[in-house]
Scaffold this active site. Structure first.
Site: not given
Ligand code: NVA
Ligand code: CP
Length: 316
Positions: A276, A144, A304, A236, A114, A141
């Site tokens: 998400c 997800q 997930r 989101d 990540r 993502h």
């Molecule tokens: N769009 C959000 C998704 C988090 C799971 C981010 O990138 O922070």
């Molecule tokens: N939805 C998601 O990826 O959550 P986290 O940022 O907690 O991993």
């Protein structure tokens, strides 16, 4: 899908960087594997298909769901995992991605990452001899969305032909939903304000996929018009990880894009509401809706685990 087709699908050694790289049959195979692993887990049947294997998990951004679900997934599959924070490994002190990939490939059986730049994930995948899984970048993502497709399939029975309306920032979630939805023959509508619409290149690629698989991609800026007849209503956060400094400006720019009861009332009466997570109640979604009867957000979070177990079991 025909069993014979499934038997010919082999995902061993594949990277899971974007759903755009997978055929519709491969995505169905991942979903069916997830359903089967979920059923085994619920029935208490052991399924240690990754016994002796180790997943490294590189994080340069925060996480609750991704970290915990991948770690538990490896444990339930009989393998183990290593949490590798950027603060603790030499990547954070300037060791190259290419060297990190080559070294980790000598110890591990797979890497989940990540991070901010999607190009960094592609570079890691290029130099690693083991599968690389994208656990979120600024652009995508996919884990997800695989979990989301599983959740939609559970609630609606099938995916093809459903109308999924995403209201909000044209971000990593919007991009992966377009890629996944297009391959599944869904009608994906993204309603975002000017300046926050999704990447034109991804819209183009997803539209080509949609055409091939009988789906449709639409981009618009009127959420109340978009949401009419939606089977799935998705949102989101307005400020993603790394965009904290833009929070106040974004709150102004996204005015009118909150998923609230007025929007739910315009959708199909059986609409499911998805997010998400993490969510900000009172910003992109009202508390009434996220905690209301149409919300399936905690099933998504649970899925997930099951979706990622399928990815891990099939690629590692
Ligand atoms: N769009 C959000 C998704 C988090 C799971 C981010 O990138 O922070
Ligand atoms: N939805 C998601 O990826 O959550 P986290 O940022 O907690 O991993």
């Amino acid at each position: 899908m025909a069993v014979a087709k499934e038997a010919s699908i082999n995902l061993k050694g594949r990277d899971f960087v974007t759903l755009h790289d997978f055929t519709a049959d491969e995505i169905y195979y991942l979903l069916e594997t997830a359903e089967s692993l979920k059923a085994k887990q619920k029935a208490g049947k052991p399924h240690p298909v990754l016994k002796g294997k180790t997943l490294g998990m590189i994080f340069t951004k925060s996480s609750t769901r991704t970290r915990v679900s991948f770690e538990v997934a490896m444990y339930q599959l009989g393998g183990s995992s290593l949490f590798l924070s950027e603060r603790d490994i030499q990547l954070g002190r300037g060791e190259t991605i290419a060297d990190t990939a080559r070294v980790l490939s000598r110890y591990l059986d797979g890497i989940m990452i990540r991070t901010y730049s999607n190009d960094d994930v592609l570079e890691l995948a290029e130099y690693a001899d083991i599968p690389v899984i994208n656990g979120l970048t600024d652009l995508l993502h996919p884990c997800q969305v695989l979990a989301d497709l599983l959740t939609i399939k559970e609630y609606k029975g099938s995916l093809s032909g459903l109308k999924l309306v995403y209201v909000g920032d044209g971000n990593n979630m919007a991009h992966s939903l377009m890629f996944g939805g297009a391959k599944m023959g869904m009608h994906v509508v993204i309603a975002s304000p000017a300046g926050y619409q999704p990447s034109e290149q991804i819209v183009q690629q997803a539209s080509e996929d949609a055409l091939r698989y009988g789906g449709k991609i639409e981009i618009c800026s009127d959420p109340l018009e978009a949401v009419k007849g939606a089977d799935v209503l998705y949102t989101d956060v307005w400020a993603s990880m790394g965009q904290e400094a833009e929070h106040a400006q974004r709150m102004r720019d996204f005015h009118g894009y909150q998923v609230n009861q007025e929007m739910v009332d315009l959708a199909h009466r059986d609409v499911i509401v998805m997010h998400c997570l993490p969510a900000h109640r009172g910003e992109e979604i009202s508390a009434e809706v996220i905690d209301g009867p149409h919300s399936v957000v905690f099933d998504e979070a649970e899925n997930r685990l099951h979706a990622q177990k399928a990815i891990l079991a099939l690629v590692m």
